[in-house]
Design a protein around this motif. Sequence first.
Motif, PDB file in Angstrom:
ATOM      1  N   SER A  13      -3.854  42.521   9.766  1.00 30.47           N
ATOM      2  CA  SER A  13      -3.866  41.733   8.533  1.00 30.47           C
ATOM      3  C   SER A  13      -2.455  41.513   7.998  1.00 30.47           C
ATOM      4  CB  SER A  13      -4.725  42.427   7.472  1.00 30.47           C
ATOM      5  OG  SER A  13      -4.227  43.729   7.212  1.00 30.47           O
ATOM      6  N   LYS A  14      -1.563  42.474   8.212  1.00 36.71           N
ATOM      7  CA  LYS A  14      -0.177  42.319   7.759  1.00 36.71           C
ATOM      8  C   LYS A  14       0.589  41.379   8.681  1.00 36.71           C
ATOM      9  CE  LYS A  14       4.125  44.839   6.938  1.00 36.71           C
ATOM     10  NZ  LYS A  14       4.795  46.151   6.974  1.00 36.71           N
ATOM     11  N   ASN A  15       0.425  41.580   9.987  1.00 34.86           N
ATOM     12  CA  ASN A  15       1.176  40.777  10.945  1.00 34.86           C
ATOM     13  C   ASN A  15       0.813  39.299  10.883  1.00 34.86           C
ATOM     14  OD1 ASN A  15       2.274  43.180  11.755  1.00 34.86           O
ATOM     15  ND2 ASN A  15       1.005  43.393  13.588  1.00 34.86           N
ATOM     16  N   ILE A  16      -0.469  39.012  10.731  1.00 32.32           N
ATOM     17  CA  ILE A  16      -0.906  37.625  10.792  1.00 32.32           C
ATOM     18  C   ILE A  16      -0.358  36.826   9.625  1.00 32.32           C
ATOM     19  CG2 ILE A  16      -3.033  37.965   9.486  1.00 32.32           C
ATOM     20  CD1 ILE A  16      -2.556  35.740  12.576  1.00 32.32           C
ATOM     21  N   ASN A  17      -0.140  37.463   8.477  1.00 33.86           N
ATOM     22  CA  ASN A  17       0.371  36.757   7.301  1.00 33.86           C
ATOM     23  C   ASN A  17       1.893  36.734   7.253  1.00 33.86           C
ATOM     24  OD1 ASN A  17      -2.126  36.034   5.981  1.00 33.86           O
ATOM     25  ND2 ASN A  17      -2.407  38.209   5.555  1.00 33.86           N
ATOM     26  N   ASP A  18       2.534  37.373   8.224  1.00 32.30           N
ATOM     27  CA  ASP A  18       3.996  37.302   8.325  1.00 32.30           C
ATOM     28  C   ASP A  18       4.455  36.299   9.377  1.00 32.30           C
ATOM     29  OD1 ASP A  18       4.376  39.107   6.337  1.00 32.30           O
ATOM     30  OD2 ASP A  18       4.631  40.841   7.652  1.00 32.30           O
ATOM     31  N   LEU A  19       3.525  35.846  10.209  1.00 34.66           N
ATOM     32  CA  LEU A  19       3.894  34.902  11.264  1.00 34.66           C
ATOM     33  C   LEU A  19       4.165  33.534  10.658  1.00 34.66           C
ATOM     34  CD1 LEU A  19       1.329  35.851  14.059  1.00 34.66           C
ATOM     35  CD2 LEU A  19       3.693  36.600  13.819  1.00 34.66           C
ATOM     36  N   ARG A  20       5.196  32.869  11.197  1.00 38.56           N
ATOM     37  CA  ARG A  20       5.594  31.550  10.715  1.00 38.56           C
ATOM     38  C   ARG A  20       5.758  30.601  11.898  1.00 38.56           C
ATOM     39  NH1 ARG A  20       4.818  34.243   6.729  1.00 38.56           N
ATOM     40  NH2 ARG A  20       6.010  34.261   4.773  1.00 38.56           N
ATOM     41  N   LEU A  21       5.608  29.303  11.608  1.00 36.77           N
ATOM     42  CA  LEU A  21       5.853  28.268  12.606  1.00 36.77           C
ATOM     43  C   LEU A  21       6.882  27.285  12.061  1.00 36.77           C
ATOM     44  CD1 LEU A  21       2.273  27.488  13.967  1.00 36.77           C
ATOM     45  CD2 LEU A  21       4.105  28.725  15.120  1.00 36.77           C
ATOM     46  N   GLU A  22       7.676  26.730  12.962  1.00 35.91           N
ATOM     47  CA  GLU A  22       8.769  25.839  12.577  1.00 35.91           C
ATOM     48  C   GLU A  22       8.222  24.497  12.118  1.00 35.91           C
ATOM     49  OE1 GLU A  22      12.858  25.255  12.044  1.00 35.91           O
ATOM     50  OE2 GLU A  22      11.873  27.034  12.849  1.00 35.91           O
ATOM     51  N   GLU A  23       8.767  24.037  10.946  1.00 33.82           N
ATOM     52  CA  GLU A  23       8.338  22.741  10.412  1.00 33.82           C
ATOM     53  C   GLU A  23       9.440  22.196   9.510  1.00 33.82           C
ATOM     54  OE1 GLU A  23       6.408  19.478   8.783  1.00 33.82           O
ATOM     55  OE2 GLU A  23       7.140  21.097   7.517  1.00 33.82           O
ATOM     56  N   ASN A  24      10.127  21.136   9.990  1.00 33.63           N
ATOM     57  CA  ASN A  24      11.214  20.513   9.216  1.00 33.63           C
ATOM     58  C   ASN A  24      12.293  21.514   8.811  1.00 33.63           C
ATOM     59  OD1 ASN A  24      10.008  17.996   9.371  1.00 33.63           O
ATOM     60  ND2 ASN A  24       8.912  18.235   7.427  1.00 33.63           N
ATOM     61  N   ASN A  25      12.826  22.215   9.827  1.00 33.16           N
ATOM     62  CA  ASN A  25      13.920  23.173   9.632  1.00 33.16           C
ATOM     63  C   ASN A  25      13.543  24.321   8.694  1.00 33.16           C
ATOM     64  OD1 ASN A  25      15.623  21.592  11.265  1.00 33.16           O
ATOM     65  ND2 ASN A  25      16.213  20.328   9.490  1.00 33.16           N
ATOM     66  N   SER A  26      12.262  24.574   8.546  1.00 28.83           N
ATOM     67  CA  SER A  26      11.800  25.714   7.756  1.00 28.83           C
ATOM     68  C   SER A  26      10.534  26.246   8.411  1.00 28.83           C
ATOM     69  CB  SER A  26      11.524  25.312   6.309  1.00 28.83           C
ATOM     70  OG  SER A  26      10.495  24.339   6.263  1.00 28.83           O
ATOM     71  N   LYS A  27      10.210  27.469   8.076  1.00 26.18           N
ATOM     72  CA  LYS A  27       9.034  28.098   8.662  1.00 26.18           C
ATOM     73  C   LYS A  27       7.984  28.320   7.594  1.00 26.18           C
ATOM     74  CE  LYS A  27      11.000  30.305  12.724  1.00 26.18           C
ATOM     75  NZ  LYS A  27      11.023  31.538  13.545  1.00 26.18           N
ATOM     76  N   ILE A  28       6.752  27.974   7.932  1.00 24.39           N
ATOM     77  CA  ILE A  28       5.643  28.121   6.993  1.00 24.39           C
ATOM     78  C   ILE A  28       4.531  28.908   7.678  1.00 24.39           C
ATOM     79  CG2 ILE A  28       6.175  26.013   5.748  1.00 24.39           C
ATOM     80  CD1 ILE A  28       4.046  24.592   7.327  1.00 24.39           C
ATOM     81  N   LEU A  29       3.579  29.375   6.894  1.00 19.49           N
ATOM     82  CA  LEU A  29       2.460  30.153   7.410  1.00 19.49           C
ATOM     83  C   LEU A  29       1.647  29.352   8.423  1.00 19.49           C
ATOM     84  CD1 LEU A  29       1.174  31.861   4.155  1.00 19.49           C
ATOM     85  CD2 LEU A  29       2.526  32.893   5.960  1.00 19.49           C
ATOM     86  N   LEU A  30       0.992  30.083   9.324  1.00 22.79           N
ATOM     87  CA  LEU A  30       0.257  29.442  10.412  1.00 22.79           C
ATOM     88  C   LEU A  30      -0.794  28.461   9.887  1.00 22.79           C
ATOM     89  CD1 LEU A  30      -0.389  32.563  12.685  1.00 22.79           C
ATOM     90  CD2 LEU A  30       1.557  31.002  12.714  1.00 22.79           C
ATOM     91  N   LEU A  31      -1.604  28.935   8.942  1.00 21.39           N
ATOM     92  CA  LEU A  31      -2.697  28.111   8.448  1.00 21.39           C
ATOM     93  C   LEU A  31      -2.188  26.864   7.741  1.00 21.39           C
ATOM     94  CD1 LEU A  31      -5.784  28.100   8.317  1.00 21.39           C
ATOM     95  CD2 LEU A  31      -5.630  29.252   6.121  1.00 21.39           C
ATOM     96  N   PHE A  32      -1.112  27.001   6.985  1.00 23.39           N
ATOM     97  CA  PHE A  32      -0.561  25.863   6.257  1.00 23.39           C
ATOM     98  C   PHE A  32       0.083  24.863   7.219  1.00 23.39           C
ATOM     99  CE2 PHE A  32      -1.256  28.906   3.034  1.00 23.39           C
ATOM    100  CZ  PHE A  32      -1.366  28.223   1.847  1.00 23.39           C
ATOM    101  N   TRP A  33       0.681  25.383   8.295  1.00 22.00           N
ATOM    102  CA  TRP A  33       1.265  24.487   9.300  1.00 22.00           C
ATOM    103  C   TRP A  33       0.181  23.656   9.974  1.00 22.00           C
ATOM    104  CZ3 TRP A  33       0.454  23.736  14.445  1.00 22.00           C
ATOM    105  CH2 TRP A  33       1.398  22.957  15.122  1.00 22.00           C
ATOM    106  N   ALA A  34      -0.899  24.316  10.387  1.00 17.91           N
ATOM    107  CA  ALA A  34      -1.978  23.597  11.070  1.00 17.91           C
ATOM    108  C   ALA A  34      -2.655  22.601  10.141  1.00 17.91           C
ATOM    109  CB  ALA A  34      -3.000  24.596  11.602  1.00 17.91           C
ATOM    110  N   TYR A  35      -2.756  22.948   8.847  1.00 16.16           N
ATOM    111  CA  TYR A  35      -3.383  22.039   7.881  1.00 16.16           C
ATOM    112  C   TYR A  35      -2.517  20.811   7.638  1.00 16.16           C
ATOM    113  CZ  TYR A  35      -5.712  20.500   3.600  1.00 16.16           C
ATOM    114  OH  TYR A  35      -6.372  19.768   2.656  1.00 16.16           O
ATOM    115  N   LYS A  36      -1.211  21.031   7.545  1.00 15.69           N
ATOM    116  CA  LYS A  36      -0.318  19.900   7.314  1.00 15.69           C
ATOM    117  C   LYS A  36      -0.257  18.987   8.528  1.00 15.69           C
ATOM    118  CE  LYS A  36       4.205  18.809   5.392  1.00 15.69           C
ATOM    119  NZ  LYS A  36       5.473  19.354   4.860  1.00 15.69           N
ATOM    120  N   GLU A  37      -0.313  19.567   9.719  1.00 15.54           N
ATOM    121  CA  GLU A  37      -0.290  18.774  10.946  1.00 15.54           C
ATOM    122  C   GLU A  37      -1.663  18.192  11.286  1.00 15.54           C
ATOM    123  OE1 GLU A  37       2.374  18.007  12.743  1.00 15.54           O
ATOM    124  OE2 GLU A  37       3.643  19.049  11.289  1.00 15.54           O
ATOM    125  N   ALA A  38      -2.701  18.629  10.542  1.00 13.33           N
ATOM    126  CA  ALA A  38      -4.073  18.165  10.789  1.00 13.33           C
ATOM    127  C   ALA A  38      -4.494  18.452  12.225  1.00 13.33           C
ATOM    128  CB  ALA A  38      -4.220  16.679  10.475  1.00 13.33           C
TER     129      ALA A  38
END
Length: 554
Positions: A131-156
């Motif tokens: 539960s701790k690790n999954i909420n610390d993971l980030r993905l690259e998006e416009n020279n910044s890193k955001i949470l996995l779920l938010f990245w997938a939602y923004k990319e649809a």
Amino acid sequence: MMKILLSYGCNANSSDTQGKTPFSILVNKLQNLKNGNEILKYFRDHASDQRRKSKLTKVVTAFEDEEIFDVSFLNLKDLLRNGDINKFEDEFPQLKGSYQAYKTNCEDFLEFAIESRLINVIDLIVNSASSKNINDLRLEENNSKILLLFWAYKEADLEVFSIFLLNPHISLHFGSSTLLHYFFEKFKIYSSKDSKESDEYQWTSEMTSNEKKCFDLILKNTRCDRDYLNKLDEDGYPAIYYSVKYGVDYMTRRLLEEGAYIGSVITNIRRSLLSDFLDSCITSNSKFQDDKDFKLTVDYKFLEPSSINNKYGMNQIAINIPNSSVEKLHPFSVKEHHDNYDCEMISLRKLVGNANLQRLIMHPVLASFVFLKWSKIRFLIHLNLIFTLLYIFSFIPFVLINEHRTTSNNNCSNLIYKPLYVASFLSITVLILRELSQLILSPKRYILSRSNWIDIALILVSLAILLDFWSRNHHLRMLQTIIILLAMWEYFNLLGYLPLLSVSLHTKIFRKVFTTFFKSLAFYSVMIIGFALAFYTLQGDKFVRDSNNSFINS
């Protein structure tokens, strides 16, 4: 068993109809055998010639290397690049190292898996993280890193988003924002005048098919309750505020259907959209309209702020309307708080104040909601009216009889005086209890209301007159006159709260005209005062002489 078969002359190199030898089949299954290494060594030691022995040595070496596979980031990355997904799935759970290194490796694996559409690998990494690790993971998006779920939602990305969303440990919040808020980040960026990308962006408020599907997945998630729908971001706005602001009608309609509070945006929603939504709030069962079991269900949850619902346990937000002359309109039993009426009616007051939308107040959903609220508070309004009438019919006659009694010694006046005195004292006591109950229930609102201060002044002056605190002179008569006018004004205002009386409409009209008249009088009073001062300046000496002569003659 194999040793026995070979010792009795079985040929391990004979092939079947498909050209496969027992030895080749054995090599393919060695990974599932605990003693595979021992079997290979036996074959190598009992090979018939040197050529076969060297081949078996290579097989044994490869098998031993596979058994002692070094689980590292580079080796696992090579497995992904070579397409050996099964081997990666077997070895990934053994990946160890520092927390930061593990986090970085998982982010790299996810980026590669998403780019290569390795859905099984994405699911493996997400489900194996804590539960701790999954909420610390980030993905690259416009020279910044955001949470996995938010990245997938923004990319649809529907497939990846569904995997992330099904994980119970992954967070639905990103700082003070929610997933619903994050959808509008692109609108905020491109609507900015200073944005460098605004010229290249084609503005549209339409949602793509994948965006709608991702949004629907959020609403179906069990963690997306009414509190989540109405959560405010760092600027103090709910998600529905942005959907209305940027004209995303699909999201606005779906948020309202799920229970998003309409109060903050009701005057900005397009009339056609709001009218269609109100129509959808009325549903029926499968019966025919002329059937006695026919029922209409009216949903009001979009009118109720979620914080009040949770705080005071308001878990039912719909009513059933049966098609029967015996049964009447009845709401489900709910626990209510004294502030609910004001909070729930704010949105309707805004609607009535909008000239373009005010006709919708007659829609069956809103009209029935107002009727239900009135049915709950009309007893208090009628009771308040009775208290005021009791005060008027007791204290005003007492003032008149008391004035007549002091000027003339009339026995009839003396007989009526005592009953009116007792009735006036009781009516004032009831008014005092009414004001105290209002103060206890809502101190802040009571203090800020001007009408309550008028009531307090009316009670205090009435007590002073009742207990003879003032000597009888011309000033007392003026005070009694003012009290009578204030009491009649209080009664006049209470009539405006009774919708069943036709006089209530005339009361509201009179109050509106009266307020407008005083505003106009205040504006023109400047000219009136100016004329008075001008005449006094011209005829000042004459006014002084006349006042002196009148003083001397007196």
